[in-house]
Design a protein around this motif. Structure first.
Motif, PDB file in Angstrom:
ATOM      1  N   PRO A 196       0.809  -1.231   0.000  1.00 56.67           N
ATOM      2  CA  PRO A 196       0.000   0.000   0.000  1.00 56.67           C
ATOM      3  C   PRO A 196       0.839   1.276   0.000  1.00 56.67           C
ATOM      4  O   PRO A 196       0.458   2.278  -0.608  1.00 56.67           O
ATOM      5  CB  PRO A 196      -0.820  -0.127   1.290  1.00 56.67           C
ATOM      6  CG  PRO A 196      -0.881  -1.597   1.559  1.00 56.67           C
ATOM      7  CD  PRO A 196       0.443  -2.135   1.101  1.00 56.67           C
ATOM      8  N   VAL A 197       1.979   1.256   0.698  1.00 58.55           N
ATOM      9  CA  VAL A 197       2.840   2.441   0.737  1.00 58.55           C
ATOM     10  C   VAL A 197       3.373   2.761  -0.660  1.00 58.55           C
ATOM     11  O   VAL A 197       3.346   3.920  -1.108  1.00 58.55           O
ATOM     12  CB  VAL A 197       4.004   2.214   1.720  1.00 58.55           C
ATOM     13  CG1 VAL A 197       4.950   3.404   1.702  1.00 58.55           C
ATOM     14  CG2 VAL A 197       3.473   1.983   3.131  1.00 58.55           C
ATOM     15  N   LEU A 198       3.853   1.735  -1.355  1.00 58.30           N
ATOM     16  CA  LEU A 198       4.382   1.945  -2.701  1.00 58.30           C
ATOM     17  C   LEU A 198       3.271   2.328  -3.681  1.00 58.30           C
ATOM     18  O   LEU A 198       3.467   3.175  -4.556  1.00 58.30           O
ATOM     19  CB  LEU A 198       5.088   0.678  -3.172  1.00 58.30           C
ATOM     20  CG  LEU A 198       6.304   0.228  -2.343  1.00 58.30           C
ATOM     21  CD1 LEU A 198       6.898  -1.048  -2.929  1.00 58.30           C
ATOM     22  CD2 LEU A 198       7.350   1.327  -2.282  1.00 58.30           C
ATOM     23  N   ARG A 199       2.112   1.708  -3.531  1.00 56.86           N
ATOM     24  CA  ARG A 199       0.997   2.040  -4.427  1.00 56.86           C
ATOM     25  C   ARG A 199       0.590   3.501  -4.261  1.00 56.86           C
ATOM     26  O   ARG A 199       0.414   4.228  -5.244  1.00 56.86           O
ATOM     27  CB  ARG A 199      -0.183   1.118  -4.121  1.00 56.86           C
ATOM     28  CG  ARG A 199      -1.418   1.395  -4.972  1.00 56.86           C
ATOM     29  CD  ARG A 199      -2.658   0.868  -4.289  1.00 56.86           C
ATOM     30  NE  ARG A 199      -2.847   1.492  -2.986  1.00 56.86           N
ATOM     31  CZ  ARG A 199      -3.561   0.947  -2.011  1.00 56.86           C
ATOM     32  NH1 ARG A 199      -4.136  -0.224  -2.175  1.00 56.86           N
ATOM     33  NH2 ARG A 199      -3.693   1.580  -0.849  1.00 56.86           N
ATOM     34  N   ASP A 200       0.454   3.937  -3.009  1.00 52.50           N
ATOM     35  CA  ASP A 200       0.049   5.322  -2.770  1.00 52.50           C
ATOM     36  C   ASP A 200       1.093   6.302  -3.288  1.00 52.50           C
ATOM     37  O   ASP A 200       0.753   7.381  -3.803  1.00 52.50           O
ATOM     38  CB  ASP A 200      -0.194   5.544  -1.279  1.00 52.50           C
ATOM     39  CG  ASP A 200      -1.395   4.752  -0.757  1.00 52.50           C
ATOM     40  OD1 ASP A 200      -2.197   4.292  -1.593  1.00 52.50           O
ATOM     41  OD2 ASP A 200      -1.512   4.593   0.466  1.00 52.50           O
ATOM     42  N   ALA A 201       2.376   5.929  -3.154  1.00 53.73           N
ATOM     43  CA  ALA A 201       3.430   6.808  -3.663  1.00 53.73           C
ATOM     44  C   ALA A 201       3.371   6.900  -5.188  1.00 53.73           C
ATOM     45  O   ALA A 201       3.482   7.985  -5.765  1.00 53.73           O
ATOM     46  CB  ALA A 201       4.795   6.285  -3.212  1.00 53.73           C
ATOM     47  N   LEU A 202       3.166   5.776  -5.841  1.00 53.61           N
ATOM     48  CA  LEU A 202       3.144   5.752  -7.305  1.00 53.61           C
ATOM     49  C   LEU A 202       1.888   6.429  -7.850  1.00 53.61           C
ATOM     50  O   LEU A 202       1.894   6.976  -8.969  1.00 53.61           O
ATOM     51  CB  LEU A 202       3.233   4.309  -7.785  1.00 53.61           C
ATOM     52  CG  LEU A 202       3.587   4.065  -9.254  1.00 53.61           C
ATOM     53  CD1 LEU A 202       4.888   4.767  -9.626  1.00 53.61           C
ATOM     54  CD2 LEU A 202       3.699   2.566  -9.522  1.00 53.61           C
ATOM     55  N   MET A 203       0.805   6.417  -7.069  1.00 55.85           N
ATOM     56  CA  MET A 203      -0.450   7.025  -7.529  1.00 55.85           C
ATOM     57  C   MET A 203      -0.377   8.554  -7.595  1.00 55.85           C
ATOM     58  O   MET A 203      -1.291   9.188  -8.110  1.00 55.85           O
ATOM     59  CB  MET A 203      -1.605   6.611  -6.602  1.00 55.85           C
ATOM     60  CG  MET A 203      -2.138   5.207  -6.871  1.00 55.85           C
ATOM     61  SD  MET A 203      -3.407   4.718  -5.669  1.00 55.85           S
ATOM     62  CE  MET A 203      -4.621   6.026  -5.898  1.00 55.85           C
ATOM     63  N   ARG A 204       0.708   9.122  -7.111  1.00 57.93           N
ATOM     64  CA  ARG A 204       0.847  10.578  -7.202  1.00 57.93           C
ATOM     65  C   ARG A 204       0.996  11.029  -8.656  1.00 57.93           C
ATOM     66  O   ARG A 204       0.722  12.196  -8.965  1.00 57.93           O
ATOM     67  CB  ARG A 204       2.048  11.046  -6.382  1.00 57.93           C
ATOM     68  CG  ARG A 204       1.893  10.834  -4.886  1.00 57.93           C
ATOM     69  CD  ARG A 204       3.066  11.431  -4.126  1.00 57.93           C
ATOM     70  NE  ARG A 204       2.934  11.204  -2.679  1.00 57.93           N
ATOM     71  CZ  ARG A 204       3.795  11.663  -1.780  1.00 57.93           C
ATOM     72  NH1 ARG A 204       4.845  12.391  -2.186  1.00 57.93           N
ATOM     73  NH2 ARG A 204       3.624  11.417  -0.503  1.00 57.93           N
TER      74      ARG A 204
END
Length: 799
Positions: free
Chosen positions: A381-389
């Motif tokens: 989830p941390v990586l997904r949220d970062a990439l969703m920027r």
């Protein structure tokens, strides 16, 4: 705070880790260490409880920091909170419980009548339930079958016992006919088991007698499993084998080449029973249920039935139960508040599984499942949220999930395989769209085959097409120059890798959140994979022979100059010998010499032929085992390469390389001592740049004595030790050679005990320096300024 951003509750995960540690302590340590650890944990719990009771007295009691301040003293450490104290107590109790459970289960196996009869190697008759599907294995001389039984009654030494313990059967092909759930009667000799998960090993004397067949549920599951295989018969051979592996973990028909490609590209989890299988199958059922209008508790019931059905299809074995548990955790993690609930579910799953089956704590499958699930829950989830920027959500999830899972599993994969895949993330990303259809369509095809065969085949064709794409991705990415890098699996190497993975996990969110650094990093990784990394100092200058690290087998390369080499044996694994030849820059192979037809010398031949010009193949005159000889001629015929028998005394020369066939002087008799195929090994005397090398195949004492008699004045500088350093050696031959270097081609942790301590002592007594491929990797014999030198690459290939 959004549900996806909620911090996970790690208390249950900590308890699970304590349970895991307690089991590991017992299973990997001694009983005395386990008892000491349990006592320490119990003492810690007692101290914690006493400490809490002193710091939580009623009103009017002076305690804690105020009282200490009044006495002019301060506590030497911060007092824990009430929650922290109870967490400490829980950790101690769980550690005690898991260690005690593991010790009790181990002692139960050791103390049973079956184990006692095995220690005496008693002949017994037993009644047992078949607890696993029979698995065929290819032995050195004949195939055999492995199957687990759950004993009910056993008779031996004139007495009858009731004992519910597992035993492992090593039988002949008659055991292939038994089915999971059958009750059988068998006779044979019990022997002690090296694996503590079973109480004994049974070596049966004859075929089993089925006295009761499997129940209706297992029989129905078998019908579906057969339907899955039948529904994909119109696909390619590899696709036909992969679909059952995707649906229920039945990977018995996968070829060795596909398995190796999956390992290199990080796709092995697809071909085994894993949480991914269950998530796809049960997720499909839940989607159908929602479409049909089922809501609330009805979905829970559907999900539960789906889990039970999956376990029945994939078999009620520990690995399947583990996969079902981790798949259920994955499903929970996909729901609302998934990160928090998924963390708790993961902790509960690990805790319960370790307490119920302590041996899961030392199972690599369990380690990888738990680590992958943890990576997806905590880092994903941390990586997904970062990439969703800056990227769409579907792209972010497609990249973040495999990246997090692979990063979490990397140290364990390196410890298990000795390599780190650099294409695993892109491989999983490319196959993601095909895994679901292949799995779901394969299951639907299997369900339809018994009632509507034409519809089952139609649906199965779609599953086979999806499986074809998965195989195509693996087979195209695996040969890339740096698809996987070798990594030392020792404590220091793994410690460095763990630190590296932790650093990547800490820095990845920053990279993922920024378009420029993310794109540059992806481009750099692509360049690394596509362009071969330089290997400083390899191949070493002046090399004349390299013993390739091909695992448990032989693969010698003799330098003929200008990218040419003579290959003596090809090992058991095509990719291993192929990679070794690539590292040496070998483009042409004028001659391949196959000393004999055992699999550990010839099965790697396709790797030698792949992408290289090969002029001819020389073989021994004894076509035994016949299957190996037929395979060699089939591979050679397909490539248009002539095969002929090496003649005793013939001499060949290529540039500075010269060799002569000096054995066997005559072929061994079938009824003679030792192994006829081994004693029929072609033996070469090699000379290059002043160095003499004896390539001895697998000859045993009868052939060694014959060689000593045929060439009594034989002197060499380097000895390729016969038969991987087995105990079958002729001291007179070894002592008379005058060699200074002994090279042993052998696999890590092999089942044969090679090299034998007696042989190592014999070589040491003869004054030979010993180099082994299991410890040293590729071993290069060199000539520098007219003097013999040896260089090694470091270990590369396990087992």
């Amino acid at each position: 705070m959004k549900p996806d951003q909620e911090r996970p509750d790690l208390r249950v995960v900590l308890l699970a880790c304590c349970a895991w540690a307690g089991s590991l302590l017992v299973l990997l340590g001694s009983v005395s260490i386990a008892v000491a650890a349990v006592a320490a944990a119990a003492g810690a719990a007692a101290v914690a409880v006493r400490h809490r009771s002193r710091t939580s007295r009623g009103p009017g009691t002076q305690s804690g920091s105020d009282a200490d301040d009044r006495r002019g003293a301060r506590p030497p450490w911060p007092r824990p909170s009430r929650a922290g104290t109870w967490l400490l107590v829980g950790c101690a109790v769980v550690t005690c419980a898991s260690a005690s459970t593991a010790a009790l289960r181990v002692e139960q196996h050791r103390a049973t009548p079956v184990a006692r009869l095995a220690q005496a190697q008693t002949s017994v008759s037993l009644t047992a339930r078949v607890a696993s599907d029979p698995v065929r294995r290819e032995g050195r001389f004949a195939p055999y079958v492995l199957v687990r039984l759950s004993v009910r009654t056993v008779e031996g030494l004139g007495r009858s016992y009731r004992s519910a313990v597992p035993v492992l059967v090593i039988g002949d092909l008659d055991w292939l006919d038994v089915r999971l759930g059958d009750t059988v009667e068998a006779t044979g000799r019990l022997r002690p088991a090296q694996d503590e998960t079973v109480a004994a090993v049974l070596l049966p004397r004859r075929a089993p007698t089925v006295v009761a067949e499997q129940g209706a549920l297992l029989s129905g599951a078998d019908v579906v499993r057969r339907g899955i295989r039948a529904s994909v018969v119109h696909g390619s051979r590899d696709a036909e084998a992969l679909v059952p592996a995707l649906v229920v973990g039945d990977d018995r028909q996968l070829s060795a080449e596909v398995v190796e490609d999956f390992r290199t590209t990080g796709l092995t989890h697809l071909a085994a029973v894993s949480g991914t299988n269950l998530t796809l199958v049960v997720g499909f059922l839940l989607v159908l249920a929602r479409w049909a209008g089922v809501r609330g508790r009805g979905l829970v019931v559907i999900g539960g039935l789906g889990v039970v059905g999956f376990v029945l299809l994939a078999r009620t074995e520990p690995s399947v139960v583990r996969a079902a548990a981790m798949g259920t955790v994955g499903l929970i993690g996909m729901g609302s508040h998934g990160r928090t609930q998924g963390a708790r579910a993961l902790g509960v799953a690990v805790l319960v599984l370790v307490l119920v089956d302590p041996w899961l704590a030392v199972s690599w499958g369990f380690v990888l499942s738990a680590q992958a699930t943890a990576g997806i829950l905590f880092l994903g989830p941390v990586l997904r949220d970062a990439l969703m920027r800056w990227a769409p959500r579907w792209v972010a999830e497609a990249v973040a999930v495999p990246f997090a899972a692979q990063l979490a599993c990397t140290p364990a994969v390196a410890a298990l395989s000795g390599q780190v895949s650099l294409v695993a993330v892109i491989a999983n990303l490319l196959v993601a769209a095909a895994v679901g259809p292949a799995t779901v369509l394969g299951l639907v095809g299997g369900l339809l085959m018994p009632v509507l065969p034409w519809a089952g085949v139609l649906v199965g064709t779609g599953a086979a097409a999806s499986a074809w794409w998965i195989i195509a991705v693996a087979t195209h990415l695996a040969p890339l120059p740096t698809a996987a890098v070798h990594w030392a699996a020792g404590p220091l190497g793994l410690a460095v890798l763990c630190a590296l993975c932790a650093a990547i996990a800490a820095g990845s969110p920053w990279v993922f959140a920024r378009r420029g650094p993310a794109v540059l990093t992806a481009a750099a990784m692509t360049l690394v994979v596509l362009v071969p990394l330089p290997s400083p100092g390899w191949p070493p200058s002046g090399w004349v022979m390299v013993a390739c690290d091909v695992g448990q087998g032989d693969g010698l390369v003799l330098n003929a100059g200008e990218g040419r080499a003579v290959v003596v044996d090809a090992g058991p694994d095509p990719p291993a010998i192929d990679r070794c030849l690539d590292r040496l820059g070998v483009r042409e192979v004028p001659v391949v010499v196959l000393t004999h037809f055992h699999a550990d010398h010839v099965d790697g031949l396709p790797g030698v032929l792949d992408g290289r010009r090969v002029d001819r193949i020389l073989v021994t005159g004894l076509a035994d085992p016949p299957a190996g000889a037929e395979e060699v001629r089939r591979w050679a015929g397909a490539a248009g390469i002539p095969v002929r028998t090496a003649r005793f005394g013939e001499v060949h020369q290529l540039g500075l390389l010269r060799w002569q066939v000096i054995g066997p002087a005559r072929l061994p008799r079938a009824e003679g001592p030792g192994s006829p195929p081994n004693n029929a090994s072609t033996v070469l005397l090699v000379e290059s740049r002043g160095v003499r090398i004896l390539a001895s195949g697998d000859i045993e004492p009868p052939a060694q004595e014959m060689l000593h008699a045929a060439v009594p004045d034989l002197r060499v500088d380097v000895l390729k030790v016969p038969h991987h350093g087995s105990a079958d050696q002729d001291p007179e031959l070894i002592g008379s050679l005058g060699a200074v270097l002994a090279v042993i081609s052998v696999g890590v942790g092999n089942d044969y005990g090679h090299p034998a301590p007696a042989t190592l002592a014999l070589l040491e007594h003869a004054g030979l320096q010993v180099r082994r491929t299991d410890q040293d990797g590729d071993v290069a014999v060199r000539v520098v300024d007219g003097r013999l030198r040896v260089s090694t690459s470091g270990p590369r290939t396990p087992g």
